[in-house]
Design an enzyme around this catalytic site. Structure first.
Site, short mmCIF file in Angstrom:
data_model
loop_
_atom_site.label_atom_id
_atom_site.label_comp_id
_atom_site.label_asym_id
_atom_site.label_seq_id
_atom_site.Cartn_x
_atom_site.Cartn_y
_atom_site.Cartn_z
N ASP A 122 -19.77 -1.29 6.22
CA ASP A 122 -19.20 -0.56 7.36
C ASP A 122 -19.15 0.92 7.00
O ASP A 122 -18.49 1.31 6.05
CB ASP A 122 -17.80 -1.11 7.65
CG ASP A 122 -17.24 -0.63 8.99
OD1 ASP A 122 -17.71 0.41 9.49
OD2 ASP A 122 -16.35 -1.30 9.52
N ARG A 124 -18.29 3.34 9.26
CA ARG A 124 -17.60 4.10 10.31
C ARG A 124 -16.50 5.01 9.77
O ARG A 124 -15.91 4.71 8.74
CB ARG A 124 -17.00 3.13 11.34
CG ARG A 124 -18.06 2.51 12.22
CD ARG A 124 -17.48 1.46 13.12
NE ARG A 124 -17.08 0.28 12.37
CZ ARG A 124 -16.66 -0.85 12.94
NH1 ARG A 124 -16.56 -0.93 14.24
NH2 ARG A 124 -16.34 -1.88 12.19
#
Ligand SMILES: [Zn+2]
Length: 188
Positions: A122, A124
Site C-alpha cells: 500500500d 497511499r
C-alpha cells in the site's frame, strides 16, 4: 503541503442522491469532496481511494465500485462526505495496477504482485485528506471503512466511530478480500 487549487462548489445530482461537489488540485492530482447540505460537526465520512476499474468499469476483481455506491446511498440518507482520493491502485497508478493484475492472472496475490513490481502493498498517503477535512472545519468524523490503516493514517482527526462497509464477495474477488483481511488487516 504544496499550493492547493480549490474549485467553487457546485451541485451534483446522482443516481443515489443530491450532493455538493468541490475539487482540490494538488500538483498533478485532482481530488473531490462530495458532500450533503446537512453536514454535522461529526459526520460520516468515506475516504474512497480511486479505482477506475472498479468505480467506472464494474470490475469484479475488487469491491471498490460497490463500496462507492453504498457510501453514496448511505451518505445521501444520513448526511456526510465522500473524499474521492485520486491515488489509483493504492497509489501505484494504472500502469502499475494493470501490471499487478497481469501477475495475478499468473497466480500471485495482490500483495505478492505489488512486491514483485517493487511497490509496497500500500503506497497511499493521506495528507490531502486531512487538508480537505480541515478546509471544511471537520476535526471529528465517523469513518466509513474496513481499513485500520486509514484510521491510523488520519493522525490529526478524531475518529469517533468506525462505520463498517462490508460487501458480499463474488467468485472473482473472494481471494482478494481474503488477502485484504489476512495480510492487510482489514476488518471483514
Ligand atoms: Zn478496486
Amino acid at each position: 503541503m504544496r499550493q492547493i487549487d480549490i474549485s467553487q462548489v457546485a451541485k451534483l445530482p446522482t443516481l443515489y442522491g443530491i450532493f455538493n461537489i468541490q475539487a482540490f488540485k494538488e500538483a498533478d492530482k485532482e481530488h473531490l469532496a462530495i458532500y450533503t447540505e446537512n453536514l454535522s460537526d461529526n459526520p460520516i465520512v468515506r475516504v474512497h481511494s480511486e479505482c477506475l476499474t472498479g468505480d467506472a468499469l464494474g470490475s469484479k476483481k475488487c469491491d471498490c465500485g460497490e463500496q462507492l455506491i453504498y457510501a453514496q446511498q448511505l451518505i445521501a440518507k444520513e448526511g456526510g462526505m465522500i473524499i474521492y482520493h485520486r491515488q489509483e491502485g493504492r497509489n501505484i497508478g494504472l500502469v502499475g495496477k494493470v501490471n499487478a493484475y497481469a501477475l495475478q492472472d499468473k497466480g500471485l496475490d495482490t500483495v505478492e504482485a505489488n512486491h514483485q513490481l517493487g511497490f509496497k502493498a500500500d503506497e497511499r498517503t493521506y495528507e490531502i485528506v486531512e487538508y480537505i477535512l480541515n478546509y471544511f472545519g471537520l476535526t471529528k468524523i465517523q469513518l466509513l471503512t474496513n481499513n485500520p490503516t486509514k484510521i491510523e493514517s488520519l493522525t490529526n482527526i478524531d475518529i469517533t466511530r468506525r462505520v463498517p462497509i462490508v460487501m458480499d464477495a463474488n467468485p472473482y474477488n473472494r481471494a482478494y478480500l481474503q488477502v485484504k483481511k489476512e495480510q492487510m488487516g482489514h476488518l471483514l
